[in-house]
Design a protein around this motif. Sequence first.
Motif, PDB file in Angstrom:
ATOM      1  N   SER A 100       0.846  -1.193   0.000  1.00 42.44           N
ATOM      2  CA  SER A 100       0.000   0.000   0.000  1.00 42.44           C
ATOM      3  C   SER A 100       0.875   1.234   0.000  1.00 42.44           C
ATOM      4  CB  SER A 100      -0.930   0.025   1.221  1.00 42.44           C
ATOM      5  OG  SER A 100      -0.182   0.106   2.426  1.00 42.44           O
ATOM      6  N   VAL A 101       0.284   2.343  -0.407  1.00 45.28           N
ATOM      7  CA  VAL A 101       0.992   3.618  -0.383  1.00 45.28           C
ATOM      8  C   VAL A 101      -0.009   4.732  -0.111  1.00 45.28           C
ATOM      9  CG1 VAL A 101       0.780   3.944  -2.901  1.00 45.28           C
ATOM     10  CG2 VAL A 101       2.590   5.136  -1.645  1.00 45.28           C
ATOM     11  N   LEU A 102       0.386   5.680   0.707  1.00 46.04           N
ATOM     12  CA  LEU A 102      -0.419   6.866   0.973  1.00 46.04           C
ATOM     13  C   LEU A 102       0.058   7.980   0.058  1.00 46.04           C
ATOM     14  CD1 LEU A 102      -2.649   8.120   2.771  1.00 46.04           C
ATOM     15  CD2 LEU A 102      -0.808   8.884   4.295  1.00 46.04           C
ATOM     16  N   VAL A 103      -0.832   8.451  -0.807  1.00 52.00           N
ATOM     17  CA  VAL A 103      -0.488   9.468  -1.796  1.00 52.00           C
ATOM     18  C   VAL A 103      -1.093  10.802  -1.362  1.00 52.00           C
ATOM     19  CG1 VAL A 103      -0.687  10.175  -4.201  1.00 52.00           C
ATOM     20  CG2 VAL A 103      -0.460   7.747  -3.630  1.00 52.00           C
ATOM     21  N   ALA A 104      -0.258  11.822  -1.282  1.00 52.79           N
ATOM     22  CA  ALA A 104      -0.724  13.183  -0.994  1.00 52.79           C
ATOM     23  C   ALA A 104      -0.847  13.937  -2.308  1.00 52.79           C
ATOM     24  CB  ALA A 104       0.241  13.885  -0.053  1.00 52.79           C
ATOM     25  N   LEU A 105      -2.050  14.391  -2.632  1.00 56.34           N
ATOM     26  CA  LEU A 105      -2.266  15.165  -3.850  1.00 56.34           C
ATOM     27  C   LEU A 105      -1.731  16.586  -3.670  1.00 56.34           C
ATOM     28  CD1 LEU A 105      -5.888  14.026  -4.813  1.00 56.34           C
ATOM     29  CD2 LEU A 105      -3.687  12.989  -5.395  1.00 56.34           C
ATOM     30  N   PRO A 106      -1.491  17.297  -4.760  1.00 56.62           N
ATOM     31  CA  PRO A 106      -0.955  18.665  -4.648  1.00 56.62           C
ATOM     32  C   PRO A 106      -1.819  19.586  -3.799  1.00 56.62           C
ATOM     33  CG  PRO A 106      -0.733  17.882  -6.899  1.00 56.62           C
ATOM     34  CD  PRO A 106      -1.545  16.849  -6.174  1.00 56.62           C
ATOM     35  N   ASP A 107      -3.144  19.348  -3.741  1.00 56.59           N
ATOM     36  CA  ASP A 107      -4.022  20.215  -2.953  1.00 56.59           C
ATOM     37  C   ASP A 107      -4.151  19.766  -1.500  1.00 56.59           C
ATOM     38  OD1 ASP A 107      -5.596  17.949  -3.122  1.00 56.59           O
ATOM     39  OD2 ASP A 107      -7.073  18.832  -4.481  1.00 56.59           O
ATOM     40  N   GLY A 108      -3.391  18.759  -1.095  1.00 51.32           N
ATOM     41  CA  GLY A 108      -3.383  18.319   0.295  1.00 51.32           C
ATOM     42  C   GLY A 108      -4.271  17.116   0.598  1.00 51.32           C
ATOM     43  N   ARG A 109      -5.166  16.759  -0.295  1.00 53.21           N
ATOM     44  CA  ARG A 109      -5.983  15.569  -0.067  1.00 53.21           C
ATOM     45  C   ARG A 109      -5.112  14.315  -0.097  1.00 53.21           C
ATOM     46  NH1 ARG A 109     -10.544  16.113  -4.530  1.00 53.21           N
ATOM     47  NH2 ARG A 109      -8.729  16.932  -5.669  1.00 53.21           N
ATOM     48  N   LYS A 110      -5.536  13.304   0.657  1.00 48.06           N
ATOM     49  CA  LYS A 110      -4.753  12.083   0.766  1.00 48.06           C
ATOM     50  C   LYS A 110      -5.573  10.887   0.300  1.00 48.06           C
ATOM     51  CE  LYS A 110      -1.939  13.788   4.616  1.00 48.06           C
ATOM     52  NZ  LYS A 110      -1.545  13.555   6.027  1.00 48.06           N
ATOM     53  N   VAL A 111      -4.875   9.972  -0.397  1.00 47.92           N
ATOM     54  CA  VAL A 111      -5.504   8.760  -0.918  1.00 47.92           C
ATOM     55  C   VAL A 111      -4.641   7.566  -0.541  1.00 47.92           C
ATOM     56  CG1 VAL A 111      -6.439   7.601  -2.948  1.00 47.92           C
ATOM     57  CG2 VAL A 111      -6.296  10.105  -2.906  1.00 47.92           C
ATOM     58  N   LEU A 112      -5.261   6.548   0.019  1.00 45.98           N
ATOM     59  CA  LEU A 112      -4.575   5.291   0.260  1.00 45.98           C
ATOM     60  C   LEU A 112      -4.848   4.362  -0.913  1.00 45.98           C
ATOM     61  CD1 LEU A 112      -3.019   3.350   2.207  1.00 45.98           C
ATOM     62  CD2 LEU A 112      -5.268   2.560   2.967  1.00 45.98           C
ATOM     63  N   VAL A 113      -3.793   3.855  -1.525  1.00 49.20           N
ATOM     64  CA  VAL A 113      -3.915   2.868  -2.601  1.00 49.20           C
ATOM     65  C   VAL A 113      -3.291   1.571  -2.106  1.00 49.20           C
ATOM     66  CG1 VAL A 113      -3.404   2.315  -5.004  1.00 49.20           C
ATOM     67  CG2 VAL A 113      -3.726   4.707  -4.321  1.00 49.20           C
ATOM     68  N   LEU A 114      -4.036   0.483  -2.214  1.00 47.57           N
ATOM     69  CA  LEU A 114      -3.522  -0.809  -1.775  1.00 47.57           C
ATOM     70  C   LEU A 114      -3.815  -1.864  -2.830  1.00 47.57           C
ATOM     71  CD1 LEU A 114      -6.014  -2.865  -0.636  1.00 47.57           C
ATOM     72  CD2 LEU A 114      -6.125  -1.062   1.081  1.00 47.57           C
TER      73      LEU A 114
END
Length: 272
Positions: A100-114
Amino acid sequence: MRILFLGDVVGRTGRDAVAARLPDLRQALRIDLAIVNAENASHGFGLSPDMARALFDAGADVLTLGNHAWDRKEIIPFIADNPRLIRPLNYPPGTPGNGSVLVALPDGRKVLVLQAMGRLFMDPLDCPFRGTADVLTHYRLGTSVQAIVADFHAEASSEKMAYAHMFDGQISFVVGTHTHCPTADAQVLPGGTAFQSDAGMCGDYDSVIGMAKDGAGLRFWRKMPGEKLNPAEGEATVCGVFVETDDGTGKARRIAPLRQGGRLSQVMPELS
């Protein structure tokens, strides 16, 4: 949040199609996060570092792997240094890379992809259900992360469906990979999780799941080992799934299939 997932990239024709189409798709659909399954990108088996870099350069934010994760041995040091390339989380402890990886978008939102890998008709790995549940204990959908995406790499539609229903409401988007055939069951489940059993592949559909017909067909005709498999090299169809989620809840608002180029019927999601 707008998320685009592209199914298994198969060989050169798949790589070229993704490289050509992904930048325009990101712009046309105003994509916030693009995920690509790349485990078949290298001549149909595995992923090489240079091909991974090319897919990232084309606009992929995260690459996922699967049962062919280690077919190209040079990916082992690469995955250790590139957290946005992930492999199934239910490989045994000590396996290189992360699931899994936690991705921080340029606008600050965060997405977990697993990513998890099924066990029915597949390698006998650790339990994908328990492994996913353990990862999810560290995140709260709609609070600590604005979205969670799971690539479930599995052979059986039943296992994919069971996985999606078990985590309905806990994951924004569950998408199946591995079988290379896009399914027609895109839906938002009752708890708010978007689901499609298989995203399909990015490859030539005048083939046997992306491989040249002659070699693949002889394997079934003769039932003899050693028939050489090579990726088909005709025009590719880029297959994927588009999902729009609610940042406040993390739940899916809608899901739509995507098919562009090649032999299959063409489908392009419309923005609401």
